[in-house]
Design a protein around this motif. Structure first.
Motif, short mmCIF file in Angstrom:
data_model
loop_
_atom_site.label_atom_id
_atom_site.label_comp_id
_atom_site.label_asym_id
_atom_site.label_seq_id
_atom_site.Cartn_x
_atom_site.Cartn_y
_atom_site.Cartn_z
N MET A 210 18.19 74.53 47.85
CA MET A 210 19.00 74.02 48.94
C MET A 210 20.27 73.38 48.38
SD MET A 210 17.79 71.28 51.73
CE MET A 210 18.78 70.91 53.09
N ILE A 211 21.40 73.78 48.88
CA ILE A 211 22.68 73.25 48.43
C ILE A 211 23.20 72.26 49.47
CG2 ILE A 211 25.07 73.83 47.89
CD1 ILE A 211 24.07 76.57 46.96
N ILE A 212 23.58 71.08 49.00
CA ILE A 212 24.10 70.05 49.90
C ILE A 212 25.59 69.88 49.61
CG2 ILE A 212 23.97 67.63 50.55
CD1 ILE A 212 21.05 67.69 49.70
N ASP A 213 26.38 69.96 50.67
CA ASP A 213 27.83 69.79 50.54
C ASP A 213 28.16 68.30 50.67
OD1 ASP A 213 30.53 70.05 50.44
OD2 ASP A 213 30.73 71.12 52.35
N LEU A 214 28.70 67.71 49.63
CA LEU A 214 28.97 66.28 49.60
C LEU A 214 30.42 65.92 49.92
CD1 LEU A 214 26.92 65.33 46.42
CD2 LEU A 214 26.21 65.20 48.80
N LYS A 215 31.23 66.90 50.28
CA LYS A 215 32.65 66.59 50.51
C LYS A 215 32.88 65.70 51.73
CE LYS A 215 33.56 70.96 52.82
NZ LYS A 215 34.31 72.20 52.79
N ASN A 216 31.96 65.67 52.67
CA ASN A 216 32.13 64.82 53.85
C ASN A 216 31.75 63.36 53.59
OD1 ASN A 216 33.12 66.86 55.47
ND2 ASN A 216 31.09 67.49 56.15
N LEU A 217 31.16 63.08 52.46
CA LEU A 217 30.81 61.70 52.13
C LEU A 217 32.04 60.81 52.03
CD1 LEU A 217 27.95 62.10 49.51
CD2 LEU A 217 27.75 61.41 51.89
N ASP A 218 33.17 61.40 51.70
CA ASP A 218 34.42 60.63 51.62
C ASP A 218 34.84 60.08 52.98
OD1 ASP A 218 34.54 61.21 48.93
OD2 ASP A 218 35.90 62.91 49.18
N LEU A 219 34.33 60.65 54.05
CA LEU A 219 34.70 60.21 55.39
C LEU A 219 33.92 58.97 55.85
CD1 LEU A 219 34.92 63.67 57.19
CD2 LEU A 219 36.81 62.25 56.36
N ILE A 220 32.84 58.65 55.18
CA ILE A 220 31.99 57.53 55.61
C ILE A 220 32.75 56.21 55.66
CG2 ILE A 220 29.97 56.14 55.01
CD1 ILE A 220 28.60 58.76 54.19
N PRO A 221 33.49 55.82 54.63
CA PRO A 221 34.23 54.55 54.73
C PRO A 221 35.23 54.53 55.89
CG PRO A 221 34.17 55.29 52.46
CD PRO A 221 33.62 56.41 53.30
N LEU A 222 35.88 55.65 56.14
CA LEU A 222 36.82 55.73 57.25
C LEU A 222 36.10 55.57 58.58
CD1 LEU A 222 39.69 56.29 58.28
CD2 LEU A 222 39.15 58.72 58.23
N LEU A 223 34.96 56.21 58.71
CA LEU A 223 34.18 56.10 59.95
C LEU A 223 33.69 54.66 60.16
CD1 LEU A 223 32.10 59.39 59.79
CD2 LEU A 223 33.92 58.84 61.40
N LEU A 224 33.24 54.02 59.10
CA LEU A 224 32.80 52.63 59.22
C LEU A 224 33.94 51.71 59.64
CD1 LEU A 224 30.42 52.29 56.14
CD2 LEU A 224 29.79 52.29 58.55
N LYS A 225 35.11 51.94 59.09
CA LYS A 225 36.28 51.14 59.46
C LYS A 225 36.60 51.33 60.94
CE LYS A 225 41.13 50.40 58.46
NZ LYS A 225 42.33 50.95 57.90
N GLU A 226 36.56 52.57 61.40
CA GLU A 226 36.86 52.84 62.81
C GLU A 226 35.81 52.23 63.73
OE1 GLU A 226 38.15 56.70 64.02
OE2 GLU A 226 39.16 57.06 62.12
N ILE A 227 34.56 52.26 63.33
CA ILE A 227 33.49 51.65 64.13
C ILE A 227 33.72 50.15 64.25
CG2 ILE A 227 31.03 51.07 64.14
CD1 ILE A 227 30.55 53.91 62.98
N LYS A 228 34.08 49.50 63.14
CA LYS A 228 34.34 48.06 63.17
C LYS A 228 35.52 47.74 64.08
CE LYS A 228 32.45 47.00 58.63
NZ LYS A 228 32.73 46.59 57.25
#
Length: 93
Positions: free
Chosen positions: A1-19
Motif C-alpha cells: 500500500m502506497i501512502i501519498d504524504l504530500k497533503n500533510l503540508d496542508l495540515i498546519p494551514l488547515l489548523l490555522k484556518e480552523i482557529k
C-alpha cells in the motif's frame, strides 16, 4: 500500500484556518451577548437557570473578585459579574 504524504503540508494551514474561524464565531457571539454584569443575563448567556448561577457562586465555581464582585446595599447582597470572566468561563465549559 502506497501512502501519498504530500497533503500533510496542508495540515498546519488547515489548523490555522480552523482557529481563525473559531475566533470569528466567538466574536459574533460576543457581539450578540447581553450585559453580563447582571445575574439574569449571565444565566441566559450560560443557558442555565438563575439558581444554577447562584449554585456556581455557592460551590466555588465562580470566584469572588474574579467572576463577580459582591456588594451589600440596604442589607441586601448584590452581585455584579465580570463580563470577561464569564465569557472565559463559558469557553472553558
Amino acid at each position: 500500500m502506497i501512502i501519498d504524504l504530500k497533503n500533510l503540508d496542508l495540515i498546519p494551514l488547515l489548523l490555522k484556518e480552523i482557529k481563525e474561524l473559531k475566533q470569528d464565531i466567538l466574536n459574533i457571539q460576543n457581539k450578540n451577548k447581553p450585559n453580563l454584569t447582571k445575574l439574569q443575563n449571565v444565566a441566559k448567556y450560560l443557558q442555565v437557570s438563575k439558581t444554577t448561577v447562584s449554585n456556581y457562586i455557592k460551590d466555588g465555581r465562580f470566584k469572588e473578585n474574579v467572576h463577580y464582585k459582591k456588594t451589600i446595599v440596604n442589607k441586601m447582597v448584590k452581585y455584579n459579574f465580570v463580563e470577561s470572566a464569564i465569557i472565559q468561563f463559558k469557553e472553558n465549559l
